[in-house]
Design an enzyme around this catalytic site. Sequence first.
Site, PDB file in Angstrom:
ATOM      1  CG  HIS A 178       0.328   6.316  -0.731  1.00  0.00           C
ATOM      2  ND1 HIS A 178      -0.798   6.748  -1.393  1.00  0.00           N
ATOM      3  CD2 HIS A 178      -0.127   5.761   0.428  1.00  0.00           C
ATOM      4  CE1 HIS A 178      -1.882   6.464  -0.667  1.00  0.00           C
ATOM      5  NE2 HIS A 178      -1.495   5.859   0.437  1.00  0.00           N
ATOM      6  CG  HIS A 221      -1.761   1.198   1.388  1.00  0.00           C
ATOM      7  ND1 HIS A 221      -3.122   1.203   1.200  1.00  0.00           N
ATOM      8  CD2 HIS A 221      -1.441   2.472   1.723  1.00  0.00           C
ATOM      9  CE1 HIS A 221      -3.598   2.424   1.405  1.00  0.00           C
ATOM     10  NE2 HIS A 221      -2.584   3.213   1.730  1.00  0.00           N
ATOM     11  CD  GLU A 222       1.513   3.759   3.780  1.00  0.00           C
ATOM     12  OE1 GLU A 222       1.772   4.813   3.167  1.00  0.00           O
ATOM     13  OE2 GLU A 222       0.466   3.620   4.439  1.00  0.00           O
ATOM     14  CG  HIS A 271      -0.298   8.474  -6.956  1.00  0.00           C
ATOM     15  ND1 HIS A 271      -1.536   8.302  -6.387  1.00  0.00           N
ATOM     16  CD2 HIS A 271      -0.510   9.262  -8.035  1.00  0.00           C
ATOM     17  CE1 HIS A 271      -2.446   8.954  -7.101  1.00  0.00           C
ATOM     18  NE2 HIS A 271      -1.848   9.548  -8.100  1.00  0.00           N
TER      19      HIS A 271
HETATM   20 ZN    ZN Z   1      -2.592   5.283   2.223  1.00  0.00          ZN
END
Ligand code: ZN
Length: 703
Positions: free
Chosen positions: A491, A487-488, A494
């Site tokens: 980011h 998940h992290e 992104h």
């Molecule tokens: Zn998050």
Amino acid sequence: MFRKIIALSLMTGFVGSLGAAPASASLEEFAKRAAKFNAVVTLPQFEVTTNQVRDTLRQTIAGGNAGLDKVGALKPAQVTFENTVGALDDVGYQISLTADRLSLIKETSTNAAIREAATDAIKELEEWMVGLDYREDVYKAVKAYADRKPKLAGEEAKLLFETMRDYRRAGLDLPKPQRDEVERMRKQLASLATDFESNVTKAQKAVKFTKAELEGVPESFLEQFKTGTDEYTVMANVTFQYLAVEDNAAREETRKKLLIEHDNLARADNIPLLEKILPLRDDIAKKLGYKTWADYQTEVKMVKNAATAIEFVQKLKTGLQPKFDAEIAEFRKLKVKQTGDAKAQINIWDWRYFSNELKKEKYTVDAEQLRVYFPYQKALEGMFDIYQSIFGLKFEKLDPPYKWIGDLQLYGVSDADTGEPMGLFYLDMFPREGKYNHFAQFGIIGGKQIAGGKYQRPTVALICNFPSPTKDKPSLLAHSDVETLFHEFGHAMHSILTRAKFSRFAGSSVPRDFVEAPSQMLENWVWDKKVLDSFAADYRDPSKKIPAEILAKLKEARLAVEGTRYRRQLSFGSVDLTLHTQIHDGNARDTLPLANKVLSDVFFPLAPDTAFVAYFGHLMHYDAGYYGYAWADAIAADMATVFERAPNGYFDKSAGRRLRTEIYEPGDSRDVNISIEKFLGRPRSIEPFLKKIGIEKPLADSR
Ligand SMILES: [Zn+2]
């Protein structure tokens, strides 16, 4: 206009060029390669003394003021895109570089005095930033440019539109007396909101039990609670203590007693505050030309208006009804069995306990036993392999010239085909005294087109708290840790892969009800046996892979209570939207009864005479935004189908490449609604989300 400082916010830094510090050869090499692509990669120049922190603050404020003075001094005949909206993006970028770097220092410095200096500096910076929106000279110059109705397209048009929208939202286009009134009300609101939040933080309640009353609560907790011979004190405000009892206490009276105390925390102080805050918000919204505060808040989000958010929550609530009912029936069966009372009902103080019982009884699976399959380094490399492959990237380890902690690592990211450097990321992965205690991606240097048409590539950091390795064991991650890692790092992708021209739109600076979706989508990877088998193996005997039945059971256990979990979420989303559309000056005293009615209607009937909303901190910093959790989940599930239907599933390179070009690269430089549809190759659908959480029937026929 000048964003609030939050982790995950982007901004950038100019700061020390690579030449300033003696960089390692490979890092220099990396920067040289970037230059060939007209790109700049930079490491931040970290402040290492409290004086440097204060100097940076002073210089940033002086630089920001000077930049705005320049804009404010423009005569109407002189204004251009570059010297108005463009200049504001530059000023905001410079401020963000400082804010982001200091935020990282505050969370990671090993020196308490520096952490404190950084905390103070950020506070001062934020206070100064509040006033920037209200600089009339700057507003006049930007407006003079907007009034020319320049023919702009794409990102430039969006930047001008949103800059003017920010001014309108701050009240700058109102006549002076009303504008001053809005400014005064916003300040009053900020101060009331701070009071509400500090009341939540301060609220405490010690609840005493006997050992018999805590039957079922694990011994390890009881030891911590013991305060006398047969006296055990549980703090209702300490989440892990509260959950230890609600999840495990076999006696209904115990669960009920503690829940009532918990749901009355901060009641005396915060209900009167809410009765002021909600009408004040409503008043501000109306003065600014919106029907409700929820309309004001959602205007800048993906949903765009309160009605769309309310409809989403309503539809999902109805759609979940059969699954929610079925789950309650399962809980009830257990309660009937346990109490011998054929008429036993599930109350709000029962659901945690019986979902726990259900998981224990039906899906006996010990998630802890999975740790042996996830030694940290292998999990990290496994994730790297997958992300490099699907996004078409190459990660290379570089030597950081400065390390705030001994085991800090630095990597360069480049395009696998062309070798174009895309950015840098730091990894600070293990806990230590005084460090940030969650898991997050921190932007340090944001992407932005800079002078000479060059592009400043981003630098970010992953700040995590995985279990530290010990003398005889490597760091062994829980399955949920691996999920967090995927998940992290999403980011980070992104942020790093951005190609947005302006700082405002770069990377993950997308609307808040979207920003989590791509990373939530990537969580699916760690529930896929093929993905896990690509790197997870028993560290003592790597020929052993994760048994399929353990994974299947974990999945089933998760699905077994999804209806309950989401109805609870929706009850929060619903109460948040209801209060921010229905409470105004004339009915402020209805706040508590209305909130309790909505919560009871969407989830379980509340315990009598409780005031959950008094302790609901999200009403301050996520106001009219709580729906966003489920909203982003729905988009994440929809986006995951692109991979799930692709020939190579979660390893599919063309799907990954599309995520990179349609979602990560544009960031917020175009409407994310468009980006999502381009990625999907079709209009959005809620069906994949419903399927994922166990709803078979389409929502269309339920109202
Ligand atoms: Zn998050």
